[in-house]
Design a protein around this motif. Structure first.
Motif, short mmCIF file in Angstrom:
data_model
loop_
_atom_site.label_atom_id
_atom_site.label_comp_id
_atom_site.label_asym_id
_atom_site.label_seq_id
_atom_site.Cartn_x
_atom_site.Cartn_y
_atom_site.Cartn_z
N ALA A 45 0.81 -1.22 0.00
CA ALA A 45 0.00 0.00 0.00
C ALA A 45 0.84 1.26 0.00
O ALA A 45 0.39 2.32 -0.44
CB ALA A 45 -0.91 0.00 1.22
N LEU A 48 1.58 2.79 -3.37
CA LEU A 48 0.30 3.26 -3.90
C LEU A 48 -0.05 4.62 -3.30
O LEU A 48 -0.47 5.56 -4.01
CB LEU A 48 -0.79 2.24 -3.57
CG LEU A 48 -2.02 2.23 -4.46
CD1 LEU A 48 -1.66 1.79 -5.86
CD2 LEU A 48 -3.08 1.31 -3.87
N LEU A 49 0.13 4.73 -1.99
CA LEU A 49 -0.17 6.00 -1.33
C LEU A 49 0.79 7.10 -1.76
O LEU A 49 0.37 8.24 -2.02
CB LEU A 49 -0.10 5.82 0.19
CG LEU A 49 -1.28 5.07 0.82
CD1 LEU A 49 -1.01 4.79 2.28
CD2 LEU A 49 -2.56 5.88 0.67
N GLY A 52 -0.04 8.10 -5.32
CA GLY A 52 -1.31 8.81 -5.36
C GLY A 52 -1.20 10.22 -4.82
O GLY A 52 -1.76 11.17 -5.40
N VAL A 53 -0.46 10.38 -3.74
CA VAL A 53 -0.29 11.72 -3.16
C VAL A 53 0.50 12.60 -4.13
O VAL A 53 0.19 13.78 -4.30
CB VAL A 53 0.39 11.61 -1.79
CG1 VAL A 53 0.83 12.98 -1.30
CG2 VAL A 53 -0.56 10.98 -0.78
N PRO A 74 -4.91 4.52 -9.23
CA PRO A 74 -4.61 3.47 -8.23
C PRO A 74 -5.46 2.22 -8.42
O PRO A 74 -4.96 1.09 -8.21
CB PRO A 74 -4.91 4.16 -6.90
CG PRO A 74 -4.69 5.59 -7.16
CD PRO A 74 -5.15 5.81 -8.57
#
Lengths: 175, 315
Positions: A45, A48-49, A52-53, A74
């Motif tokens: 994760a 991914l975070l 994404g941020v 995502p």
């Protein structure tokens, strides 16, 4: 933490190059492949975070009408990139996409989302407008983004061969 | 991982909502500022590399005539300095004559010096111009930008200026240039521009009509951006004549008289039943085609203390 810092630096460099050559480099041609590489660097994760941020920060800095890329990319990563790192290079599964194609495919999806995010939706575009969108926005971006994403895919594979990238480590730690 | 993706989606939606409410307008220049040091360094390096390569080419092509070229350059420099000296003397005499007049408005005008600052458009909200609300340009407080400075597009002589030269809101522009918007926020290296069609943009304007007898100034009004492709023209009296095709130019720049900036053309003029005009103005320039803009400054001339002393000496 090192991977996070490396991802932020790579994204910063990509945005800096794009902003420096606004007339030469289409928006997202470097940044989106870098973020796709961040997504696929490690299973879990955290990438991914981070990706994404970074996408969200880029959208804040250089907005389109909708934040479609940080909103939907995502999920595309979850659907395309297998969660189990040990099965990444399996060849027996027919529906499994080859791992070197993950980053280019994600780049194409991200580029498409970015182009679609610039369309005004109160009036749906007709076929002619879509054709112009593809020829004027999508293709110029992909002409630069796809080779760059292929290079990044090779570099990711090279990093795995040289031990810089250890996708199995997270699973071992979890075990 | 699905939870992380859903969290990102929720965060994206929240960010989009915040953007719609205008809460991110102050964050945007700060984020663009973070990439500006590298960008400026890159531009500097590319500029120096081009100049170095050009110098090397020149040296390779004309190495044998270097001495003669240097002599010619010295002569040209001498002539240029002489011409410059003559121009400066003439300007000094003109300024002395001007400052000797008793008209305060003329003295005020003589104090003002206009300059254009070129700026590259770094980021532009993609999509139709209808939805375009702001631009980012690569000129910020480091180059003297302040809020409410007008951004114009066009070609011509460009002079850089900054806050060190007392740049203030209320600028003027050369003839033939069209107003694109105004600086809404300025960071150190970048500035946020509010286009004229954006909600909240207001400017005092004059109507200009072309007749057989020449151009005639018409009614004075207030041009307002309403977030649509066309702007609304308010404050026109019902007794005034307005026609489709009238040009719209600036009446003043932040209260100062100056050359008329061009805003656009009247595309709709309906006389409503209530005795009011409903006038729509199409902006002169399309924002989505912008790559470079010029930012207009006005500043006080360095001779300001002399003028004050002259005014005090008067009986």
């Amino acid at each position: 933490m090192k991977s996070v810092l490396a991802a932020v630096i790579c994204a910063w460099l990509a945005v800096m190059l794009e902003v420096s050559g606004t007339g030469l480099i289409p928006r997202g041609a470097l940044f989106l492949p870098v973020i796709c590489a961040v997504f696929t660097w490690q299973p879990g994760a955290r990438p991914l975070l981070i990706g994404g941020v970074l996408l969200l920060l880029d959208w804040i800095a250089r907005p389109t009408l909708l934040p479609a890329v940080p909103l939907l990319l995502p999920f595309a990563v979850l659907l395309i990139v297998p969660h189990d790192a040990r099965r990444r290079y399996e060849v027996r599964r027919i529906l499994r996409l080859p791992t070197p194609l993950h980053i280019p495919l994600l780049t194409v999806i991200a580029a498409g989302l970015q182009c679609l995010a610039g369309v005004s939706y109160p009036v749906l575009p007709n076929s002619e407008e879509l054709r112009l969108l593809v020829s004027h926005s999508l293709l110029p971006m992909l002409l630069m983004a796809l080779p760059f994403s292929a290079v990044l895919a090779l570099l990711v594979r090279l990093a795995e061969e040289t031990g810089l990238r250890r996708p199995f480590l997270s699973e071992l730690q979890r075990i | 991982m699905w939870l992380a993706a859903c969290s990102l989606a929720a965060l994206s939606l929240a960010t989009a909502a915040a953007d719609r409410l205008g809460l991110l307008s102050s964050v945007r220049p700060v984020l663009m500022d973070t990439v500006s040091p590298g960008r400026l360094l890159l531009n500097l390096q590319s500029g120096s590399a081009e100049s170095v390569s050009a110098a090397e080419r020149t040296q390779a092509q004309d190495d044998s005539h270097a001495a003669e070229t240097a002599r010619l350059e010295q002569q040209q420099m001498l002539r240029r300095l002489m011409i410059e000296n003559a121009v400066l003397r003439r300007e000094l005499q003109r300024d002395r004559r001007r400052f000797g007049l008793n008209d305060p408005e003329e003295v005020r005008s003589a104090l003002l010096q206009l300059s254009l600052l070129p700026a590259q458009v770094l980021s532009c909200r993609d999509g139709l111009p209808v939805d375009l609300r702001e631009l980012l340009v690569d000129a910020g407080r480091a180059r003297g930008l302040t809020r409410s400075e007008l951004v114009v597009q066009g070609h011509g002589g460009i002079v850089g200026a900054g806050r060190a030269q007392s740049v203030q809101p209320g600028d003027r522009v050369l003839d033939g240039l069209a107003v694109v918007g105004r600086i809404e926020k300025s960071a150190r290296w970048v500035s946020l521009v509010q286009p004229i069609s954006a909600s909240g943009f207001r400017a005092n304007v004059l109507l200009l009509r072309k007749t057989d007898a020449g151009a005639v100034f018409g009614a004075r009004g207030i041009l307002e951006g309403v977030g649509e492709p066309s702007c609304r023209l308010n404050g026109i009296a019902a007794t005034e004549a307005v026609a489709v095709g009238d040009e719209v130019v600036a009446a003043d720049v932040e209260g100062l008289q100056g050359p008329q900036l061009y805003f656009g053309k009247v595309v709709q003029a309906d006389f409503l039943a209530g005795g009011q005009w409903d006038i729509r103005v199409a902006p002169a320039v399309s924002l989505e085609e912008l790559r470079e803009v010029q930012i207009l400054h006005w500043e006080l001339q360095p001779a300001e203390p002399s003028v004050t002393a002259t005014e005090n000496r008067r009986p």
